[in-house]
Scaffold this motif. Structure first.
Motif, PDB file in Angstrom:
ATOM      1  N   THR A 178      -2.403 -13.381 -14.273  1.00 31.55           N
ATOM      2  CA  THR A 178      -3.378 -14.132 -14.900  1.00 31.55           C
ATOM      3  C   THR A 178      -3.302 -14.256 -16.648  1.00 31.55           C
ATOM      4  O   THR A 178      -2.999 -13.135 -16.900  1.00 31.55           O
ATOM      5  CB  THR A 178      -4.674 -13.666 -14.741  1.00 31.55           C
ATOM      6  N   LYS A 192      -2.249 -17.887 -12.855  1.00 23.27           N
ATOM      7  CA  LYS A 192      -3.558 -18.725 -13.212  1.00 23.27           C
ATOM      8  C   LYS A 192      -3.766 -18.159 -14.545  1.00 23.27           C
ATOM      9  O   LYS A 192      -2.843 -17.686 -15.277  1.00 23.27           O
ATOM     10  CB  LYS A 192      -4.517 -17.744 -12.337  1.00 23.27           C
ATOM     11  N   THR A 237      -7.007 -18.571 -17.549  1.00 22.12           N
ATOM     12  CA  THR A 237      -8.403 -18.610 -18.182  1.00 22.12           C
ATOM     13  C   THR A 237      -8.561 -18.296 -19.536  1.00 22.12           C
ATOM     14  O   THR A 237      -7.602 -17.844 -20.217  1.00 22.12           O
ATOM     15  CB  THR A 237      -9.152 -17.470 -17.221  1.00 22.12           C
TER      16      THR A 237
END
Length: 410
Positions: A341, A374, A376
């Motif tokens: 992430t 991912k 974010t």
């Protein structure tokens, strides 16, 4: 590169590969069920999504070539140009490929020449070659020699010992401006020079300046039977009947500094800043490296590659992750999944997610379906929210052979 039309990839697959044995050209031999040629095409297609790919094959190898193409994902197979027949030497084969590209309505601005026998080329190496080629016109990957080299006469006498620091073992892909390399090949042919062993030698003979960038140790050339055996071991799954599952967690952070791109997951992403660090500051690969090392309780990235050691200054982080994966293999285990992430406000990760997954998969020797990336934001909170840097977290899942509990006899 700004468009697919500006870049072409030539994959040289016309040789006979007699040293590899097995009675067929080595580029069509399978490794873990997939031919060397298909693996090399897939690696270059993933690393150069904007490029067309041209294979140069033997005159009698069309059927074997078409079989290799069936092993590719449909999207990658669609990137292939009509193959070209090779010549009696590697140099002649590349020249045939260059002449075929020159006949296109819009010849490319740049060309990468890659050997079909190098199926493990990592995407970040290709990115380094492309960047240096755009900057200087000609670039090749090279690795430092670890052994002393002697120049030896035909009767076995040592003639001299070259300075090792001035020598480099050169790999492919090799990058060039298309028109200058085509001119160099034509000049060499006209002069009867058919003995030049790689395209850098052709370019040098014609007066071009060629630059060497850092190669990759995993970018091995499959040449002998033992190389095929090593490749099979690299790709083969470990036995599943006994063992334990380990999970490791990694975290890393780097601040921004002036620059034009950040390296994340082995992919250069254009940005108004770069990341600051002793190596290339790839927070994603650093976090994954620590996750893999954590899964086998083998310290962390700083233990094995201390920032106080000048040899790691500016080093490409794929070397760190490849080392950690090899530590797993040395224990008889295998890495089975990676989940990373990225935390940042910018740059945008989405457009580069697939390239990052391909890059990480190539370094780890995993199918891309076992790699997750991912992204974010931190909702504008903290240092990432203030756009001061990038953070990354990673989880690595490892299977290890079952071992006796060291506390059982205590």
């Amino acid at each position: 590169m700004s468009s697919r039309a500006s870049l072409a990839v030539i994959i040289v697959a016309a040789g006979r590969g007699e040293r590899a044995g097995a009675g067929q050209p080595k580029q069509f031999r399978p490794v873990a069920g997939v031919s060397l040629l298909a693996r090399s095409i897939a690696a270059m297609a993933a690393a150069c999504p904007q490029a067309d790919i041209l294979c140069v094959i033997g005159e009698d190898d069309r059927t074997a070539y078409e079989q290799a193409v069936t092993e590719l994902e449909p999207g990658w197979a669609g990137r292939l140009l009509e193959p070209v027949a090779g010549g009696p030497t590697r140099q002649a084969s590349v020249r045939n490929g260059m002449e075929a590209l020159a006949r296109a309505p819009e010849p490319p601005s740049y060309v990468l020449i890659h050997d079909a026998a190098r199926p493990f080329v990592p995407p970040d190496l290709v990115a380094r070659i492309l960047a240096q080629t755009e900057a200087t016109g000609a670039a090749v990957p090279g690795t430092a020699l670890v052994d002393t080299v002697k120049r030896v006469a035909a009767d076995g006498r040592v003639l001299d010992t070259p300075v090792r620091a001035e020598l480099s073992a050169v790999q492919t892909p090799q990058g060039f401006g298309f028109a200058p390399l085509l001119d160099a090949h034509r000049l060499a042919f006209a002069a009867g020079r058919e003995d030049l062993t790689d395209d850098a030698a052709v370019a040098e003979w014609a007066g071009m300046v060629v630059h060497v960038v850092e190669g990759a140790p995993e970018n091995v050339k499959i040449t002998r039977p033992e190389d095929f055996e090593a490749a099979e071991r690299r790709l083969a799954p470990a036995p599943r009947n006994r063992g334990e599952t380990r999970v490791g967690l990694g975290y890393d952070v780097h601040a921004f500094e002036p620059g034009h791109a950040v390296i994340l997951g082995g992919v250069a992403i254009p940005h108004e800043f770069a990341l600051s660090g002793h190596s290339d500051a790839d927070v994603v690969l650093h976090a994954i490296t620590d996750a893999v090392l954590g899964a086998i309780a083998d310290g962390d990235i700083g233990d094995h590659f201390p920032p106080s050691d000048p040899q790691w200054k500016g080093a490409s982080s794929d070397r760190f992750l490849a080392f950690a994966v090899e530590r797993v293999r040395a224990r008889g285990g295998r890495l089975v999944h990676v989940d990373a992430t990225v935390v940042c406000e910018a740059p945008r990760i989405g457009p580069h997610r697939d390239a990052m997954r391909q890059s990480i998969a190539a370094i780890c020797g995993l199918p891309v379906g076992r790699v997750a990336v991912k992204a974010t934001t931190s909702e504008r909170l903290g240092f990432t929210g203030r756009r001061e840097g990038v953070a990354a977290q990673a989880v690595a899942t490892v299977l290890l052979p079952e071992e006796a509990d060291p506390t059982e006899d205590a």
